[in-house]
Design an enzyme around this catalytic site. Structure first.
Site, PDB file in Angstrom:
ATOM      1  N   ASP A  41       0.821  -1.216   0.000  1.00 11.25           N
ATOM      2  CA  ASP A  41       0.000   0.000   0.000  1.00 11.25           C
ATOM      3  C   ASP A  41       0.856   1.267   0.000  1.00 11.25           C
ATOM      4  O   ASP A  41       0.370   2.355  -0.302  1.00 11.25           O
ATOM      5  CB  ASP A  41      -0.959   0.015   1.204  1.00 11.25           C
ATOM      6  N   LYS A  99       9.255  -0.069  -5.165  1.00  7.67           N
ATOM      7  CA  LYS A  99       8.119  -0.987  -5.346  1.00  7.67           C
ATOM      8  C   LYS A  99       7.171  -0.429  -6.418  1.00  7.67           C
ATOM      9  O   LYS A  99       6.624  -1.181  -7.238  1.00  7.67           O
ATOM     10  CB  LYS A  99       7.359  -1.180  -4.025  1.00  7.67           C
TER      11      LYS A  99
END
Ligand code: NAD
Ligand code: DAU
Length: 356
Positions: free
Chosen positions: A134, A163
């Site tokens: 997230d 990421k």
């Protein structure tokens, strides 16, 4: 048929391998570089089990990845391999760029080559599931709605930026080459085999060792906690029935301020293993200098995964955190083993310069 799991000796990867083999007899080929975060002891219960084949290696090694895919006729790849600790990415981003970006790229290239050569129906059913976070969505204000899959990418740390880059590559390989990919973006995990550099296992271990429980800044930063086995069940579900090219957010609807999490750990420990002096472990809480660029709040809207694939977490935060504390109490030998020289020098580096 078999699956290739990368990073399967780390925290979530090893939980996933154990969970997978508790449900099916399909061979798991586990490719892991065994960095400081990889630990084969997590998989000790699989010793001698022919359903698990461990390979020490790098996802950036194109030839190795391609040979494993071909040799084992892999039908699905689940990519956990990454550098995962935000504080380490602040001290030294290089490894994050190398594994999370270059490594993911090389993995994608090997998978693309393999997939291109597959015959039907294997080509049709092949999947690459990329495990993400997230944190790529950035930071929320207190009153903002939780992150949906459509939320803008706004990564704030070298970790989350790396990421985000890998997520974009995965997306691009689907869009450009038709590679059959799935991406999951999950909130903070906790549970067994969590490396004690992260908040929850670090505080459990420091509490038991009589050390300070370091709270960055005011401790009011919010994270959305999910028990690791629920993350594993979500990944299985998405792998099984997710729509190709889609992104699925995974979360436990458990937003907690860091200080509340640490106080909860202290009260469970007070009950299960009281301090000799009768005081609460909360007396060890110590405020230290904040993490640079510290994201204030993460919260995941996991309703798509529930609505479309019928997934829901089995644990609440209360049940999961109690199981976790009990696991650390029952597995002190595992903890002692990971507290190697390397780990000690990391603690010195990260905490020595944070004034209390
Ligand atoms: P971890 O740091 O515990 O484990 C990472 C594993 O990857 C280790 O076993 C390590 O040896 C291996 N590895 C590192 N570089 C490698 C390389 N180049 N080639 C092969 N193996 C390599 O991480 P984790 O917490 O288990 O996270 C796993 C994945 O899930 C990561 O991609 C992370 O971004 C993502 N994620 C983690 C969380 C969380 O709360 N921990 C939440 C959401 C998403
Ligand atoms: O949100 C998902 C992410 O969760 C994953 O992508 C990462 O791989 C994983 O490491 C985790 O990142 P966080 O930075 O949220 O986890 P960490 O355990 O490092 O920190 C949790 C919160 O606690 C964060 O707000 C920082 C704070 N903290 C952390 C440590 C290590 C402290 O207050 N003191 C500490 O000593």
């Amino acid at each position: 048929m078999s699956i290739l799991v990368t990073g399967g000796a780390g925290f979530i990867g090893s939980n996933f391998v154990l969970d997978w083999l508790s449900q099916t007899d399909e061979l798991v080929v586990n490719l892991d570089k065994l960095t400081y975060a990889g630990n084969l002891q997590n998989l000790a219960s699989l010793q001698g089990d022919s359903r698990h084949e461990f390979v020490k290696g790098d996802i950036a090694d194109y030839d190795l990845v391609l040979s494993l895919l071909e040799k084992h006729q892999i039908r699905a790849v689940v990519n956990f391999a990454a550098e995962s600790h935000v504080d380490r990415s602040i001290h030294g981003p290089e490894d994050f760029i190398q594994t999370n970006i270059v490594g993911s790229f090389r993995l994608l290239e090997a998978v693309r080559q393999y997939w291109n050569n597959l015959k039907q129906p294997a080509k049709q059913t092949f999947r690459l599931l990329h495990v993400s976070t997230d944190e790529v969505y950035g930071s929320l204000e207190k009153t903002d709605a939780p992150f949906a899959e459509t939320h803008q990418y706004q990564p704030n740390s070298p970790y989350s930026a790396s990421k985000a880059a890998s997520d974009h590559l995965v997306r691009a390989y689907h869009h450009t080459y038709g590679l059959p990919v799935l991406t999951t973006n999950c909130s903070n995990n906790y549970g067994p085999y969590h490396f004690p550099e992260k908040l929850i296992p670090l505080c459990i271990q420091n509490a038991l060792s009589g050390k300070p429980l370091p709270i960055y800044g005011d401790g009011q930063q919010i994270r959305d906690w999910l028990y690791v086995k629920d993350h594993c069940s979500a990944i299985r579900r998405v792998l099984e029935s997710g729509t190709l090219g889609e992104v699925y957010n995974v979360g436990g609807w458990n937003e907690k301020a860091n200080l509340d999490v640490v106080n909860t750990l202290c009260s469970i420990l007070d009950e299960l293993q009281p301090r000799a002096d009768g005081k609460s472990y909360a007396a060890q809480i110590t405020y230290v200098t904040d993490r640079p660029g510290h994201d204030r709040r993460y919260a995941i809207d996991a309703s798509k995964l529930g609505r479309e694939l019928g997934w829901k977490p089995a644990e609440t935060f209360e049940t999961g955190i109690r199981k976790t504390v009990q696991w650390y109490l029952d597995n002190q030998a595992w903890v002692v083993n990971v507290l190697s020289g390397d780990y000690q020098s990391w603690l010195d580096k990260n905490y020595a310069e944070r004034s209390a």
